[in-house]
Design an enzyme around this catalytic site. Structure first.
Site, PDB file in Angstrom:
ATOM      1  N   ASP A  29       0.827  -1.205   0.000  1.00  0.00           N
ATOM      2  CA  ASP A  29       0.000   0.000   0.000  1.00  0.00           C
ATOM      3  C   ASP A  29       0.863   1.257   0.000  1.00  0.00           C
ATOM      4  O   ASP A  29       1.513   1.569   1.006  1.00  0.00           O
ATOM      5  CB  ASP A  29      -0.924  -0.005   1.227  1.00  0.00           C
ATOM      6  CG  ASP A  29      -1.888   1.169   1.234  1.00  0.00           C
ATOM      7  OD1 ASP A  29      -2.103   1.767   0.168  1.00  0.00           O
ATOM      8  OD2 ASP A  29      -2.424   1.483   2.307  1.00  0.00           O
ATOM      9  N   ASP A  71      -2.212   5.591  -5.527  1.00  0.00           N
ATOM     10  CA  ASP A  71      -2.389   4.686  -4.392  1.00  0.00           C
ATOM     11  C   ASP A  71      -2.527   3.247  -4.868  1.00  0.00           C
ATOM     12  O   ASP A  71      -3.498   2.895  -5.536  1.00  0.00           O
ATOM     13  CB  ASP A  71      -3.637   5.109  -3.612  1.00  0.00           C
ATOM     14  CG  ASP A  71      -3.855   4.295  -2.354  1.00  0.00           C
ATOM     15  OD1 ASP A  71      -2.951   3.542  -1.961  1.00  0.00           O
ATOM     16  OD2 ASP A  71      -4.942   4.407  -1.749  1.00  0.00           O
TER      17      ASP A  71
END
Length: 485
Positions: free
Chosen positions: A97, A336
């Site tokens: 992430d 992201d």
């Protein structure tokens, strides 16, 4: 995955914290007593984090130990990295992430509790870490920089006071109580746990095969209770708790090449993830756009979007908020890896849908739109129900135009995706973009991982820029020994 959450979850968060924080702290204490050794901390906050001093780096860097390479396994909503933690080693699969800093793993074989996670019950990816089974695991201390950061405090005495240390012991530096339990948010999800240190093992890029390097005292969250977060996360943000920071690579960078979703759950091939000098060197053919800096969220990776082109049409200008911040640091486009689909703000998103509808001649699948989260679905002919016979479709290309004259034509397959197996010689494909939630806080848009497939993305932290180059990521995986045949 980002750490923004709506006010509608505030009351639930309050209840969640009061019911699990103390309980988990007690459970950990019963499982394993903290070591008497001093442990530096790990932390990630939702606001400003200072760049860690060099003394906080956990890896002594030499010319021989600079770079690492880890395989990323693809699943239907993201990319998993296998963490090798503990003594003896325990393998825990967690999401990679770039939209957060904290690394955390589910802890406790029977005690780990995921609230509102019915879809993940008995999920084969839900491997848990047992701190009591590792001779090198111990909890972080309340006086560590990590503990201060994870509790979003600028006062080094706060956490030790909460932990029950006297002011006299804090002033003398003799307080050795563990860091209090923390809570951390991801959109609508929440995790609660304790800061823990243990040995992490990574794959080094070396002339010797199977080169493994140990990272002692790696700090991460040992999480006992979550809400809608069944699988752990390794944070690649710019804060001192992130994996690049703890490995000493905040002034270097990393790169990834995400395989298309058709390889999801294929155990024989993995997406390449490279951290260190090799990730940012020899990238002359890449297009680089500058990283934008948000005063409110300095640890996230922002880029500026100037426009989007559909097919051979003219560039459609996007709102200024997608490349600028307000006085509070809100705005910009977040890139992201922990968010699946690209999100765009209204009314620009609806205008993009109108442009696409006028350019596509396939019949709409409105009944699919009604029962899914997708806004634009079409029925395509698929002879003999063979998805491979579909070949290329007639959907128009979509090009993203970023700052510094960067134009990224999204690879074919990164826009529309089949919603299931063909039936009656027809397959339904839906646009995998979504509308950004109407909020004045946080990013104005998100560039998700689905649109990053078959694109090598370089995070050049040294020069504060992000590079793109369309790439056959399956071929890249094979060239790096990540495709078993």
């Amino acid at each position: 995955m980002t750490a923004f959450f709506s006010f509608s979850t505030y009351l639930f968060i309050s209840f969640f914290l009061s019911s699990v924080l103390f309980q988990f702290s007690q459970c950990y204490a019963k499982e394993k007593k903290p070591s008497s050794s001093v442990v530096l901390g790990l932390t990630r906050t939702k606001t400003s984090l200072s760049i860690p001093k060099s003394s906080y780096n956990l890896v002594k860097k030499t010319s021989e130990t600079l770079d690492i390479r880890e395989p990323l396994r693809e699943v239907t909503d993201g990319y998993l990295i296998s963490l090798n933690v503990g003594t003896p080693p325990q393998i825990i699969q967690v999401y990679m992430d770039t939209g957060s800093d904290l690394t955390w793993v589910p802890c406790g074989n029977l005690s780990f509790d995921c609230i509102d996670c019915d879809d993940y019950k008995n999920h084969k990816l839900m491997s848990n870490f047992s701190p009591s089974s590792s001779s090198s695991a111990y909890r972080d201390f309340c006086a560590s920089p990590s503990c201060i950061n994870i509790h979003s405090s600028d006062n080094p005495f706060d956490q030790c006071t909460i932990a029950g240390c006297s002011l006299n012991s804090q002033l003398k530096g003799t307080c050795s109580r563990p860091c209090p339990s923390f809570a951390y948010t991801y959109g609508e999800g929440i995790v609660s746990g304790t800061l823990t240190r243990d040995t992490l093992r990574v794959h080094g890029i070396s002339t010797s095969p199977n080169s493994i390097r140990e990272v002692p005292k790696f700090v991460f969250g040992c999480v006992g209770t979550t809400y809608r977060e069944p699988i752990g996360i390794v944070g690649f943000g710019k804060g001192p708790l992130s994996l690049p920071a703890q490995l000493g690579f905040l002034q270097k960078g990393f790169s990834h090449c995400f395989l298309p979703f058709k390889f999801a759950n294929d155990p024989n091939i993995s997406s390449p993830l490279v951290v260190g000098d090799q990730a940012i060197s020899s990238k002359e053919n890449f297009q680089f756009t500058p990283m934008l800096k948000s005063l409110m969220y300095p640890n996230f990776y922002y880029i500026g979007l100037e426009g989007i082109t559909v097919g051979n049409g003219a560039i459609t200008k996007v709102p200024l908020t997608l490349r600028e911040f307000d006085s509070l640091g809100n705005g910009g486009m977040l890139i992201d890896s922990g968010t699946t689909y690209t999100h765009l703000p209204e009314p620009f998103y609806s205008n993009l849908l109108t442009t696409l509808r006028s350019s596509i001649n396939y019949p709409r699948a409105e009944e699919i739109e009604a029962r899914t989260v997708f806004d634009l679905c079409y029925r395509l002919p698929c002879p003999n129900n063979n998805i491979n016979s579909l070949g290329t479709d007639d959907f128009p290309s979509i090009t993203f135009h970023f700052l510094n004259n960067v134009s990224l034509v999204l690879p074919n397959g990164n826009n529309f995706y089949a919603m299931g197996a063909p039936r009656n010689s027809t397959v339904v494909k839906c646009l995998l973009f979504q509308s950004m939630e109407d909020s004045e806080k946080g990013p104005a848009g998100i560039f998700g991982n689905f649109q990053q497939q078959n694109v090598e993305v370089v995070y050049d932290l040294e020069k504060e820029r992000i590079g793109f180059q369309t790439t056959d990521c399956a071929s890249a995986a094979a060239s790096q020994g990540l495709h078993k045949t």
